[in-house]
Scaffold this active site. Structure first.
Site, mmCIF file in Angstrom:
data_model
loop_
_atom_site.group_PDB
_atom_site.id
_atom_site.type_symbol
_atom_site.label_atom_id
_atom_site.label_comp_id
_atom_site.label_asym_id
_atom_site.label_seq_id
_atom_site.Cartn_x
_atom_site.Cartn_y
_atom_site.Cartn_z
ATOM 1 N N GLU A 1 0.827 -1.206 0.000
ATOM 2 C CA GLU A 1 0.000 0.000 0.000
ATOM 3 C C GLU A 1 0.860 1.253 0.000
ATOM 4 O OE1 GLU A 1 -3.164 -2.753 1.919
ATOM 5 O OE2 GLU A 1 -1.108 -2.306 2.512
ATOM 6 N N THR A 2 0.284 2.307 -0.553
ATOM 7 C CA THR A 2 0.841 3.658 -0.504
ATOM 8 C C THR A 2 -0.277 4.589 -0.065
ATOM 9 O OG1 THR A 2 2.374 3.170 -2.315
ATOM 10 C CG2 THR A 2 1.970 5.489 -1.825
#
Length: 291
Positions: free
Chosen positions: A47-48
């Protein structure tokens, strides 16, 4: 081309290299959805998060969360990491002990504890779990063999939708050799984010062992090192089955050892049935990016 502040953190990690990496874009104002998704795919982390302007005046900050394949309304390690980053970067009062995060799942309370050496531990109240209807899709045979005899797999959501499978032993969780193609087909067919397997394990510093697989289209990460949303649903499952390891509702989960990590997730189920998720965060990269 805009230059934006960038952090890479290790979440649920007592030291760098033992948790789940998280990309953090601190100045995402002006980025559109396509740009955020493209950057998350290029970084290729599970994830970002992107800090964007707040929409609710009750919030202290707002984030959007992207996997390499899609946007999520909520995810655990991005939320814990984002709270740490907001404090570290001065986006909120650095001495705050309580915050409110705004994300796709709404407003989530955050609590901040400081240790004697000045380190912060984040604890975040996760969205309530929802039981989803089970589509008429056959569970792969390898998973049927892994499941505990008295616990049928269930599909629950707290933003992401996870299949929860209580395994017959901790050893079976540790030794499980996933068929990623079969898991991807199963989760795609049931519109699930992924599959989490778990079992009690009285180990050094932990009480439950967890592994999470999300090779399908929604995330496209075969095995996630340490997964907050999945662990929060496991805690809700244990509470619903009167199987929490300790009477005070607190326990620690171990995840990631099979990938060379040693992630530790702190869980707490409070008197209202809310699941609080927390852990340590380690900064690894500080810099900027052009995108």
């Amino acid at each position: 081309m805009a230059t934006r502040r960038y952090l890479q953190l290790d979440v649920f990690a007592a030291r760098a290299g033992t948790g789940n990496p998280l990309g953090v874009v601190l100045d995402a104002d002006g980025m559109d959805t396509a740009s955020m998704q493209a950057l998350a795919a290029w970084l290729n982390l599970s994830e970002t998060v992107f800090f964007v302007p707040m929409q609710d005046p009750a919030a202290d900050y707002r984030i959007r969360i992207f996997t390499p394949g899609s946007e999520l309304p909520f995810a655990g390690h991005p939320s814990v990491g984002a709270a740490w980053a907001a404090l570290d970067a001065g986006l909120v009062d650095a001495d705050a002990r309580a915050l409110v995060q705004e994300c796709g799942a709404g407003l989530l309370p955050v609590r901040v504890e400081k240790t004697a050496d000045g380190k912060r531990t984040i604890e975040l109240c996760t969205p309530r779990r929802q039981a989803l209807s089970t589509p008429p899709v056959a569970i792969p045979a390898s998973l049927q063999a892994l499941a505990a005899a008295d616990a049928a797999p269930v599909l629950w959501s707290n933003g992401p939708a996870w299949w929860l499978l209580r395994a017959n032993s901790a050893g079976a969780v540790r030794a499980f050799a996933p068929d990623f193609a079969a898991i991807a087909a199963f989760t795609n067919a049931t519109d699930a984010t992924g599959l989490v397997i778990f079992a009690p394990e009285a180990g050094a510093g932990h009480d439950v062992v967890v592994r999470a697989f999300c090779p399908g289209d929604a995330v496209n990460v075969p095995e996630d090192p340490v997964t907050g949303s999945a662990n929060a649903l496991v805690a809700a499952w244990l509470a619903a089955h009167a199987a929490l390891p300790h009477a005070d509702g607190r326990y620690v989960a171990s995840q990631g050892r099979e990938l060379g990590r040693d992630g530790r997730v702190q869980l707490r189920v409070d008197a209202d049935g809310d699941v609080w998720l927390g852990g340590e965060v380690q900064p690894v990269i500080r810099g900027s990016l052009d995108w």
